[in-house]
Design an enzyme around this catalytic site. Structure first.
Site, PDB file in Angstrom:
ATOM      1  N   LYS A  22      32.363  32.078  25.353  1.00 21.33           N
ATOM      2  CA  LYS A  22      32.142  33.034  26.452  1.00 21.33           C
ATOM      3  C   LYS A  22      32.229  34.477  25.944  1.00 21.33           C
ATOM      4  O   LYS A  22      31.343  35.284  26.198  1.00 21.33           O
ATOM      5  CB  LYS A  22      33.203  32.806  27.531  1.00 21.33           C
ATOM      6  CG  LYS A  22      33.349  33.951  28.506  1.00 21.33           C
ATOM      7  CD  LYS A  22      34.610  33.804  29.342  1.00 21.33           C
ATOM      8  CE  LYS A  22      34.970  35.058  30.084  1.00 21.33           C
ATOM      9  NZ  LYS A  22      35.895  35.948  29.400  1.00 21.33           N
ATOM     10  N   ASN A  23      33.299  34.795  25.222  1.00 20.42           N
ATOM     11  CA  ASN A  23      33.515  36.199  24.889  1.00 20.42           C
ATOM     12  C   ASN A  23      32.560  36.719  23.813  1.00 20.42           C
ATOM     13  O   ASN A  23      32.443  37.924  23.631  1.00 20.42           O
ATOM     14  CB  ASN A  23      34.983  36.447  24.519  1.00 20.42           C
ATOM     15  CG  ASN A  23      35.862  36.377  25.773  1.00 20.42           C
ATOM     16  OD1 ASN A  23      35.366  36.429  26.900  1.00 20.42           O
ATOM     17  ND2 ASN A  23      37.168  36.227  25.576  1.00 20.42           N
ATOM     18  N   CYS A 117      39.480  39.649  34.959  1.00 18.59           N
ATOM     19  CA  CYS A 117      40.773  39.089  35.337  1.00 18.59           C
ATOM     20  C   CYS A 117      41.818  40.176  35.515  1.00 18.59           C
ATOM     21  O   CYS A 117      41.821  41.165  34.770  1.00 18.59           O
ATOM     22  CB  CYS A 117      41.260  38.121  34.256  1.00 18.59           C
ATOM     23  SG  CYS A 117      40.264  36.649  34.131  1.00 18.59           S
ATOM     24  N   ARG A 122      43.992  47.773  32.616  1.00 20.63           N
ATOM     25  CA  ARG A 122      42.963  47.514  31.606  1.00 20.63           C
ATOM     26  C   ARG A 122      42.135  48.791  31.397  1.00 20.63           C
ATOM     27  O   ARG A 122      40.987  48.881  31.828  1.00 20.63           O
ATOM     28  CB  ARG A 122      42.074  46.336  32.024  1.00 20.63           C
ATOM     29  CG  ARG A 122      42.832  45.015  32.085  1.00 20.63           C
ATOM     30  CD  ARG A 122      41.935  43.835  32.353  1.00 20.63           C
ATOM     31  NE  ARG A 122      41.225  43.377  31.178  1.00 20.63           N
ATOM     32  CZ  ARG A 122      40.546  42.227  31.104  1.00 20.63           C
ATOM     33  NH1 ARG A 122      40.495  41.434  32.141  1.00 20.63           N
ATOM     34  NH2 ARG A 122      39.908  41.883  30.009  1.00 20.63           N
ATOM     35  N   ASP A 308      44.615  34.415  25.021  1.00 19.28           N
ATOM     36  CA  ASP A 308      43.835  33.594  25.964  1.00 19.28           C
ATOM     37  C   ASP A 308      44.247  32.116  25.929  1.00 19.28           C
ATOM     38  O   ASP A 308      43.729  31.313  26.712  1.00 19.28           O
ATOM     39  CB  ASP A 308      42.330  33.751  25.683  1.00 19.28           C
ATOM     40  CG  ASP A 308      41.859  35.171  25.939  1.00 19.28           C
ATOM     41  OD1 ASP A 308      42.572  35.909  26.638  1.00 19.28           O
ATOM     42  OD2 ASP A 308      40.798  35.548  25.419  1.00 19.28           O
ATOM     43  N   ARG A 400      34.115  31.067  35.571  1.00 16.32           N
ATOM     44  CA  ARG A 400      33.646  32.214  34.789  1.00 16.32           C
ATOM     45  C   ARG A 400      33.673  31.902  33.296  1.00 16.32           C
ATOM     46  O   ARG A 400      32.982  32.576  32.519  1.00 16.32           O
ATOM     47  CB  ARG A 400      34.527  33.441  35.054  1.00 16.32           C
ATOM     48  CG  ARG A 400      34.334  34.036  36.441  1.00 16.32           C
ATOM     49  CD  ARG A 400      35.071  35.358  36.584  1.00 16.32           C
ATOM     50  NE  ARG A 400      35.002  36.074  35.336  1.00 16.32           N
ATOM     51  CZ  ARG A 400      36.043  36.575  34.675  1.00 16.32           C
ATOM     52  NH1 ARG A 400      37.246  36.490  35.169  1.00 16.32           N
ATOM     53  NH2 ARG A 400      35.879  37.209  33.543  1.00 16.32           N
TER      54      ARG A 400
END
Ligand code: EPU
Length: 421
Positions: A22-23, A117, A122, A308, A400
C-alpha cells in the site's frame, strides 16, 4: 456500514499470497504524474486508497486503462490541472504526494490538506521545508497547500526528522529540477526504495535510496518505460505472520521479501515462534506450538521495528507469558486499540508512548471499534484467537490497506464474515 463477525478459536493453517505494498503504491501512482507519456503498474493492491489515487489522477486529466484487478496503464500526457480539492485529499494521507509531483512537472500545485489515520499530530513541515529548499514558495491556508515552483532548482535538503512522506515528496519534487539535489537524514523504508526504482525505470536519475543520503540529478523529462511491479507489502505479510503465531497455527506467506521482514522475524523468534525463510527469499513459513514468551518492542524507522506492526504485535504480547512492553517511537497516539483489547479481557496499561502488557490466558469475543487501519488489523487478529464471537466495526479503515482480508483469513480456516448493518 459494514462490520466483520468472527467466531474465534480456529487454528489458522495454509498458504497466503501477499499483495503489492500500500505505502509504495500510494506514492507510485502520484509519481506517474511526472511522466510525459504512459506507464504500466502491476501488483497493485485492490484497496480503497488506490481507488482514491486513481480518482485524483483522472480528475487532473490523466487517462487510466484498467488491465486487470492488479494492473493499470496510466497516460499522464494530457494532465491539464494542478488543483486537487480537499474533498478528496482529506480522505487519505498519501494525497500529499501530488504536491511534489505536480510541482516537479508543472511548477505549480494547489492541493487540499491530507487526511489519513488519526495517530496524533501529523505535521507536514518537513515536506514544506524540502520544497522550499528547492526554491518553491509554499502557502498553507484555509485547508489548501499552494506551491509555486517557477524558480525551483536542485538544492541541499536536510530533514530534521526521518520521515517517509517528506523523503518521497522531496524525491518527487527534485526529479525534474535542474541541477543536483542531495537529501540527507532520509527514510530508508522499502517503499522509499520502490518509488526511486520506479522513477529510475521511467528515466529519472536517483541514487542512494535505501541509504542515509539520496542524490538526484534532475532530468528534463520522464518518458515512461517498461511495466513496473510494486514491491510486496511488508506489513500485510507481517500481519499474517502474527496470525500464525497468535492462533498457534502454521501459515506459509508467499510473494513477500523475507529481508524486509527481518525485524518482525527476529522478534517472533525471540518469543519462541518458528520462522523459516525459503532460499529464494520470497516466502516465509511461520508456526508456533507453545505459548509465546514476553518481549520488549520499540518502534523505529526502517530497518528498526515498524510502527505499522505495533498494534498487531500488541495482540500477541497480550497473550504471551509474563509482562511485555511496547515503546512507540514514531507516533504520539498509537495505543487507541489497547482500550478495545482490554474490553476483550487483555490487561494493558498504556500511557503516552509506552504500554505495559500483562499476559492473560485468553481473550473473549466482544464488539470492538477499529480507530485506524492497523488498529483494525489488530482487532481482527484478536477476534480470530478470542473465545466466542467478536464484531469489528470501523472496517472501512482496514479496507484502506488490506485486500480481501476476510477472504484470505477464510482460506486459512477462519470463521469470519462481512455483513452490512
Ligand atoms: N513528521 C513531522 N513532520 C513532517 C513529517 C513527519 O514531524 O513533515 C513526524 C510525524 O509526526 C511522525 C514521524 O515524523 O512522528 C514520522 O512520520 P512519517 O512522515 O514517516 O510518516 P508518514 O509518511 O505520514 C508513513 C506511512 C505510515 C507509517 C509512517 C512511518 C504512508 C502513506 N504512511 O506515514 O503508515 O506509519 O510512514 O513508517 O506511507 C499505515 O500504513 O498504517 C501508516 C500509518
Amino acid at each position: 456500514m459494514e462490520k466483520l463477525i468472527i467466531n474465534g478459536g480456529k487454528r489458522l493453517e495454509g498458504i497466503v499470497e501477499i499483495n503489492g505494498a500500500k505505502n509504495a503504491a500510494v506514492a507510485i501512482l502520484p509519481a506517474a504524474v511526472l511522466i510525459n507519456g504512459k506507464c504500466t503498474i502491476e501488483n497493485l493492491p485492490n484497496i480503497s486508497d488506490i481507488k482514491l489515487c486513481c480518482q485524483i489522477l483522472e480528475s487532473i486529466g490523466a487517462k487510466i486503462r484498467y488491465i486487470s484487478p492488479s494492473s493499470i496503464e496510466i497516460d499522464s500526457t494530457n494532465i491539464n490541472k494542478t488543483d486537487i480539492s480537499p474533498e478528496i485529499t482529506r480522505k487519505f494521507r498519501a494525497s500529499y504526494y501530488f504536491i511534489g509531483s505536480l510541482l516537479s512537472r508543472f511548477h505549480r500545485a494547489q492541493v487540499g490538506s491530507p487526511g489519513g489515520c488519526n495517530l496524533g499530530t501529523r505535521p507536514i513541515d518537513q515536506h514544506i521545508k524540502a520544497f522550499e529548499a528547492l526554491g518553491a514558495k509554499v502557502d498553507c491556508e484555509g485547508g489548501l497547500i499552494t506551491a509555486d515552483g517557477r524558480h525551483m532548482q536542485g538544492g541541499h535538503i536536510y530533514l530534521d526528522i526521518v520521515s517517509v512522506g517528506a523523503t518521497i515528496n522531496a524525491i518527487l519534487a527534485a526529479t525534474l529540477c535542474e541541477g543536483v539535489t542531495e537529501i540527507e537524514n532520509v527514510a530508508k523504508e522499502p517503499h522509499v526504495v520502490d518509488v526511486a526504482n520506479f522513477l529510475n525505470m521511467m528515466g529519472a536519475n536517483i541514487r542512494g535510496a535505501g541509504t542515509d543520503l539520496i542524490k538526484i540529478t534532475g532530468v528534463k523529462e520522464l518518458k515512461g518505460g517498461p511495466s513496473y511491479a510494486i514491491v510486496p507489502d511488508q506489513i500485510e505479510a507481517g500481519t499474517y505472520m502474527i496470525a500464525a503465531a497468535v492462533t498457534k497455527g502454521d501459515i506459509t506467506i508467499k510473494n513477500c521479501i523475507t529481508k524486509h521482514l527481518d525485524p518482525i522475524t527476529a522478534k517472533l523468534r525471540e518469543m519462541g515462534v518458528t520462522v523459516e525463510e525459503n532460499d529464494d527469499g520470497d516466502a516465509i513459513r511461520v508456526y508456533c506450538k507453545t505459548r509465546t514468551k514476553k518481549a520488549s518492542v520499540k518502534t523505529m524507522p526502517y530497518p528498526g521495528f515498524p510502527t505499522d506492526m505495533q498494534p498487531q504485535f500488541g495482540v500477541l504480547l497480550s497473550l504471551s507469558e509474563g509482562t511485555s512492553y511496547i515503546t512507540e517511537g514514531i507516533w504520539d497516539s498509537r495505543f487507541q486499540y489497547t482500550a478495545e483489547l482490554n474490553k476483550m479481557g487483555a490487561n494493558i496499561n498504556a500511557e503516552g508512548k509506552r504500554a505495559v502488557f500483562e499476559g492473560v490466558d485468553y481473550l473473549t469475543g466482544s464488539q470492538v471499534y477499529a480507530t485506524d487501519l492497523r488498529a483494525g488489523a489488530a482487532l481482527i487478529l484478536a477476534g480470530l484467537v478470542a473465545k466466542g464471537t467478536t464484531e469489528v466495526l470501523g472496517i472501512e479503515h482496514v479496507d484502506r490497506g488490506y485486500e480481501h482480508i476476510e477472504k484470505k483469513f477464510q482460506a486459512l480456516g477462519a470463521d469470519i464474515r462481512r455483513v452490512s448493518e
